[in-house]
Design a protein around this motif. Sequence first.
Motif, PDB file in Angstrom:
ATOM      1  N   PHE A  61       0.831  -1.207   0.000  1.00  0.00           N
ATOM      2  CA  PHE A  61       0.000   0.000   0.000  1.00  0.00           C
ATOM      3  C   PHE A  61       0.862   1.251   0.000  1.00  0.00           C
ATOM      4  O   PHE A  61       0.575   2.222  -0.700  1.00  0.00           O
ATOM      5  CB  PHE A  61      -0.911   0.023   1.233  1.00  0.00           C
ATOM      6  CG  PHE A  61      -2.184  -0.759   1.044  1.00  0.00           C
ATOM      7  CD1 PHE A  61      -3.181  -0.298   0.199  1.00  0.00           C
ATOM      8  CD2 PHE A  61      -2.396  -1.947   1.719  1.00  0.00           C
ATOM      9  CE1 PHE A  61      -4.355  -0.998   0.022  1.00  0.00           C
ATOM     10  CE2 PHE A  61      -3.569  -2.665   1.548  1.00  0.00           C
ATOM     11  CZ  PHE A  61      -4.548  -2.190   0.704  1.00  0.00           C
ATOM     12  N   GLY A  65       0.376   3.216  -3.197  1.00  0.00           N
ATOM     13  CA  GLY A  65      -0.480   4.351  -2.834  1.00  0.00           C
ATOM     14  C   GLY A  65       0.300   5.647  -2.718  1.00  0.00           C
ATOM     15  O   GLY A  65      -0.259   6.686  -2.386  1.00  0.00           O
TER      16      GLY A  65
ATOM     17  N   ASP B 135      -2.722   7.407   4.568  1.00  0.00           N
ATOM     18  CA  ASP B 135      -2.350   8.223   3.394  1.00  0.00           C
ATOM     19  C   ASP B 135      -2.150   7.316   2.183  1.00  0.00           C
ATOM     20  O   ASP B 135      -2.559   7.651   1.064  1.00  0.00           O
ATOM     21  CB  ASP B 135      -1.047   8.994   3.663  1.00  0.00           C
ATOM     22  CG  ASP B 135      -1.236  10.099   4.690  1.00  0.00           C
ATOM     23  OD1 ASP B 135      -2.392  10.427   5.014  1.00  0.00           O
ATOM     24  OD2 ASP B 135      -0.218  10.627   5.191  1.00  0.00           O
ATOM     25  N   ALA B 136      -1.507   6.176   2.430  1.00  0.00           N
ATOM     26  CA  ALA B 136      -1.284   5.215   1.337  1.00  0.00           C
ATOM     27  C   ALA B 136      -2.623   4.674   0.825  1.00  0.00           C
ATOM     28  O   ALA B 136      -2.814   4.531  -0.390  1.00  0.00           O
ATOM     29  CB  ALA B 136      -0.404   4.068   1.816  1.00  0.00           C
ATOM     30  N   TYR B 137      -3.541   4.385   1.737  1.00  0.00           N
ATOM     31  CA  TYR B 137      -4.877   3.930   1.323  1.00  0.00           C
ATOM     32  C   TYR B 137      -5.540   5.000   0.446  1.00  0.00           C
ATOM     33  O   TYR B 137      -6.171   4.687  -0.562  1.00  0.00           O
ATOM     34  CB  TYR B 137      -5.770   3.647   2.534  1.00  0.00           C
ATOM     35  CG  TYR B 137      -5.355   2.472   3.396  1.00  0.00           C
ATOM     36  CD1 TYR B 137      -4.393   1.565   2.965  1.00  0.00           C
ATOM     37  CD2 TYR B 137      -5.929   2.264   4.645  1.00  0.00           C
ATOM     38  CE1 TYR B 137      -4.026   0.493   3.750  1.00  0.00           C
ATOM     39  CE2 TYR B 137      -5.566   1.189   5.445  1.00  0.00           C
ATOM     40  CZ  TYR B 137      -4.618   0.309   4.995  1.00  0.00           C
ATOM     41  OH  TYR B 137      -4.250  -0.750   5.778  1.00  0.00           O
ATOM     42  N   GLY B 139      -4.096   7.202  -1.370  1.00  0.00           N
ATOM     43  CA  GLY B 139      -3.457   7.185  -2.687  1.00  0.00           C
ATOM     44  C   GLY B 139      -3.961   6.036  -3.531  1.00  0.00           C
ATOM     45  O   GLY B 139      -4.199   6.186  -4.736  1.00  0.00           O
ATOM     46  N   GLY B 142      -7.225   6.595  -5.131  1.00  0.00           N
ATOM     47  CA  GLY B 142      -7.207   7.697  -6.106  1.00  0.00           C
ATOM     48  C   GLY B 142      -7.599   9.047  -5.568  1.00  0.00           C
ATOM     49  O   GLY B 142      -8.098   9.890  -6.319  1.00  0.00           O
ATOM     50  N   LEU B 145      -4.073  13.494  -2.603  1.00  0.00           N
ATOM     51  CA  LEU B 145      -3.393  13.229  -1.328  1.00  0.00           C
ATOM     52  C   LEU B 145      -3.201  14.486  -0.478  1.00  0.00           C
ATOM     53  O   LEU B 145      -3.362  14.444   0.748  1.00  0.00           O
ATOM     54  CB  LEU B 145      -2.047  12.554  -1.603  1.00  0.00           C
ATOM     55  CG  LEU B 145      -1.508  11.665  -0.504  1.00  0.00           C
ATOM     56  CD1 LEU B 145      -2.530  10.635  -0.065  1.00  0.00           C
ATOM     57  CD2 LEU B 145      -0.242  10.972  -0.965  1.00  0.00           C
TER      58      LEU B 145
END
Lengths: 154, 210
Positions: A61, A65, B135-137, B139, B142, B145
């Motif tokens: 992720f 991400g 934050d990665a989730y 991203g 979509g 960010l």
Amino acid sequence: MKNNRATSKPGGNAIAISRSQIVIYAIVALISLAGLADATYLAVQALTGETMVCGGSPDCFKVLGSPYARIGGVPLAFIGAVAYFCVFSFAILAAFGYARVRRLLLFTVWSMFAVTLWLLYTQAFILHAFCRYCLFSAAMVFLLAGLIVASRSP
Amino acid sequence: MVGFVTLGAAIMLYRSKLLQATAIPKAMAAAKERTEEVHVRGPANAAVTLEEFGDFQCPPCGAMEGPLQQIERDYASSLRVIFRNFPFTIHEHAHEAAYAAEAAGLQGRFWEMHDLLYREQSVWAKSSDVQSLFDAYAGMIGLNLERFKKDVSGEQVKAKVEEDRKRGEALGVRNTPTIFINDESVPPTSLNPTALRAAVDAAVKQKTRS
């Protein structure tokens, strides 16, 4: 010696290449297909907003991400898929003796190699996380680079 | 004296139990329809409305999510689901998760984040750096960010979560998940996949009969 040469194709772009080079280009094409499958899978997941791809892996992720996974909103995996497709096409044409595509193949693979080094650096030193799909792709690119070097050796 | 104390305690206990979610008063049910920021999934004219008060870090909520989504798929034309935040402070990252979901909601991706948070619950719940994971989730689904990072620490999402929590408290919600089907509380004993499906099925049949 007789078996060492493949018949050249008619036309100005075609040259005679050795059987070992044909084998190498065929392997390049196969490896690029594996890379294409990996990159296409990631690109589709990214374009559809699907997240199952990273299920259970926080590192995945963090990489996929991250802002580094897209360039101008376009998933890097999509660009990778296009690059792998080019490598596949060029390798097939090179195996049939088309001289010009060998330069294109060389340029594409070394470009991918440079990008892969940058992405590995990003994962190791900026994101501090590795994505298994990205590592698989990196392995494919290293193999491609090695084969391209081998195809040019006398 | 002891008798009075006992009786008083018993009355208080009874009242507190009585206050526990049994049904949503009509006025409150109407109020929720007026609120624009309610997170709804399913057709607006669905026969059955299922309202869940959930905590993203609560394991039973996470366990219930899969079967609930299956029920949503099976009753797609006749069921709509409303989600309300009810994070508990005993869960270390529950509030952050609720804020992340609401911040995603501000970009129109509440349900994507909701589903992801529940699916990855066991991973982020024990993370030492949960915000970077959220934050990665963001991203991955979509989101913009920069906006997400700003929103997740903003007052708007906190107010929304607090609003949900207050609504839950007013309805007597004590545990998560607490589920209402057509404004009637589902008893805790029925909070399992089979009983919940039966309750939804019964509600659909009742609505189609009437």
